[in-house]
Design an enzyme around this catalytic site. Structure first.
Site, PDB file in Angstrom:
ATOM      1  N   ARG A  69       0.804  -1.223   0.000  1.00  0.00           N
ATOM      2  CA  ARG A  69       0.000   0.000   0.000  1.00  0.00           C
ATOM      3  C   ARG A  69       0.839   1.277   0.000  1.00  0.00           C
ATOM      4  NH1 ARG A  69      -3.502  -1.790   4.812  1.00  0.00           N
ATOM      5  NH2 ARG A  69      -2.769  -3.929   4.598  1.00  0.00           N
ATOM      6  N   GLU A 106       1.491  -7.261  12.514  1.00  0.00           N
ATOM      7  CA  GLU A 106       0.424  -7.332  13.517  1.00  0.00           C
ATOM      8  C   GLU A 106      -0.322  -8.663  13.377  1.00  0.00           C
ATOM      9  OE1 GLU A 106      -2.633  -4.323  13.170  1.00  0.00           O
ATOM     10  OE2 GLU A 106      -3.278  -4.582  15.240  1.00  0.00           O
TER      11      GLU A 106
HETATM   12  O1  PRP Z   1       3.482  -1.845  11.414  1.00  0.00           O
HETATM   13  P1  PRP Z   1       3.208  -3.267  11.043  1.00  0.00           P
HETATM   14  O2  PRP Z   1       2.713  -4.088  12.193  1.00  0.00           O
HETATM   15  O3  PRP Z   1       4.378  -3.899  10.366  1.00  0.00           O
HETATM   16  O4  PRP Z   1       2.006  -3.278  10.012  1.00  0.00           O
HETATM   17  C1  PRP Z   1       1.882  -2.356   8.973  1.00  0.00           C
HETATM   18  C2  PRP Z   1       1.943  -3.000   7.632  1.00  0.00           C
HETATM   19  O5  PRP Z   1       0.874  -3.949   7.481  1.00  0.00           O
HETATM   20  C3  PRP Z   1       0.165  -3.675   6.287  1.00  0.00           C
HETATM   21  O6  PRP Z   1       0.693  -4.336   5.197  1.00  0.00           O
HETATM   22  P2  PRP Z   1       0.543  -5.910   4.952  1.00  0.00           P
HETATM   23  O7  PRP Z   1       1.788  -6.600   5.399  1.00  0.00           O
HETATM   24  O8  PRP Z   1      -0.754  -6.385   5.507  1.00  0.00           O
HETATM   25  O9  PRP Z   1       0.585  -6.046   3.387  1.00  0.00           O
HETATM   26  P3  PRP Z   1      -0.197  -5.385   2.151  1.00  0.00           P
HETATM   27  O10 PRP Z   1       0.202  -3.918   2.117  1.00  0.00           O
HETATM   28  O11 PRP Z   1       0.358  -6.159   1.019  1.00  0.00           O
HETATM   29  O12 PRP Z   1      -1.666  -5.554   2.366  1.00  0.00           O
HETATM   30  C4  PRP Z   1       0.336  -2.190   6.101  1.00  0.00           C
HETATM   31  O13 PRP Z   1       0.090  -1.794   4.759  1.00  0.00           O
HETATM   32  C5  PRP Z   1       1.759  -1.976   6.531  1.00  0.00           C
HETATM   33  O14 PRP Z   1       2.677  -2.220   5.477  1.00  0.00           O
HETATM   34  N1  ADE Z   2      -5.103  -2.689  11.775  1.00  0.00           N
HETATM   35  C1  ADE Z   2      -4.632  -2.640  10.528  1.00  0.00           C
HETATM   36  N2  ADE Z   2      -5.373  -2.124   9.520  1.00  0.00           N
HETATM   37  C2  ADE Z   2      -4.886  -2.081   8.250  1.00  0.00           C
HETATM   38  N3  ADE Z   2      -3.669  -2.510   7.912  1.00  0.00           N
HETATM   39  C3  ADE Z   2      -2.897  -3.025   8.892  1.00  0.00           C
HETATM   40  N4  ADE Z   2      -1.639  -3.507   8.880  1.00  0.00           N
HETATM   41  C4  ADE Z   2      -1.334  -3.903  10.127  1.00  0.00           C
HETATM   42  N5  ADE Z   2      -2.339  -3.672  10.971  1.00  0.00           N
HETATM   43  C5  ADE Z   2      -3.338  -3.119  10.224  1.00  0.00           C
END
Ligand code: PRP
Ligand code: ADE
Length: 181
Positions: A69, A106
């Site tokens: 994202r 997370e």
């Molecule tokens: O601070 P953190 O606990 O590391 O979480 C944050 C990350 O989690 C989500 O991505 P995700 O890994 O779900 O992947 P995506 O962007 O491909 O959906 C979000 O877009 C961040 O990159």
């Molecule tokens: N609570 C949350 N919502 C959306 N993206 C996430 N990536 C990690 N935690 C998230």
């Protein structure tokens, strides 16, 4: 803060939805899709990031976006600033020589990679993603940039989940966020 910036922040805030128990029970998922669907809200995000960078990090040379994202906001900002954009991707997606680092999320585990020739030593970089939760993803990105010997100016996210204290994990690097929960 100028009234104009305050209006933009409110617009961004009103375009974030919350979904309980996604992708796992106990996670309140913050969904940025409505921002992307409304050009005014997406412009507001880009404007607010641009304003922050022009005020605080004029010397920036590259915007580095986190999979996936961070790719939605980073290139728009980089183009505004007239600098390049570099991708940090989940493992196995980038061709050529890469550096990689494993990290916790997370709601799971992952591994991040960057192309070794993407950032030169001492290049001034800003990291961007949609959301900071535990900070595990951003921490991994910082480790990758350190491997590249980049000069890390700071981190930027649309959303910061304050109760997870991701900011503490990233110290001494600064985190700029538009919306906090
Ligand atoms: O601070 P953190 O606990 O590391 O979480 C944050 C990350 O989690 C989500 O991505 P995700 O890994 O779900 O992947 P995506 O962007 O491909 O959906 C979000 O877009 C961040 O990159
Ligand atoms: N609570 C949350 N919502 C959306 N993206 C996430 N990536 C990690 N935690 C998230």
């Amino acid at each position: 803060m100028a009234a104009n910036s305050e209006n933009k922040l409110q617009l961004v805030h009103s375009h974030i939805r919350a979904f309980p128990d996604f992708p796992k029970e106990g996670i309140l998922f913050r969904d940025i899709c409505p921002i992307l669907k409304d050009p005014a809200a997406l412009t507001a995000v880009t404007d607010l990031f641009e304003e922050h960078v022009r005020q605080n990090h004029k010397q920036v040379e590259l915007i580095v976006g986190l999979d996936a994202r961070g790719f939605l906001f980073g290139p728009l900002l980089a183009q505004r600033l007239g600098v390049g954009f570099v991708l940090i991707r989940k493992k196995g997606k980038l061709p050529g020589a890469t550096a990689s680092v494993a990290y916790d999320l997370e709601y799971g585990k992952a591994e991040a990679e960057v192309q070794e020739d993407s950032v030169a030593p001492r290049q001034k970089v800003l990291l961007i993603d949609d959301l900071l939760a535990t900070g595990g993803t951003m921490y991994a990105a910082i480790q990758l940039m350190k491997k590249q010997q980049a000069d890390i100016l700071g981190c930027m996210v649309v959303i910061e989940l304050k109760e997870l204290n991701g900011v503490d994990k990233l110290k001494p690097h600064s985190v700029f966020s538009l919306v906090q929960y």
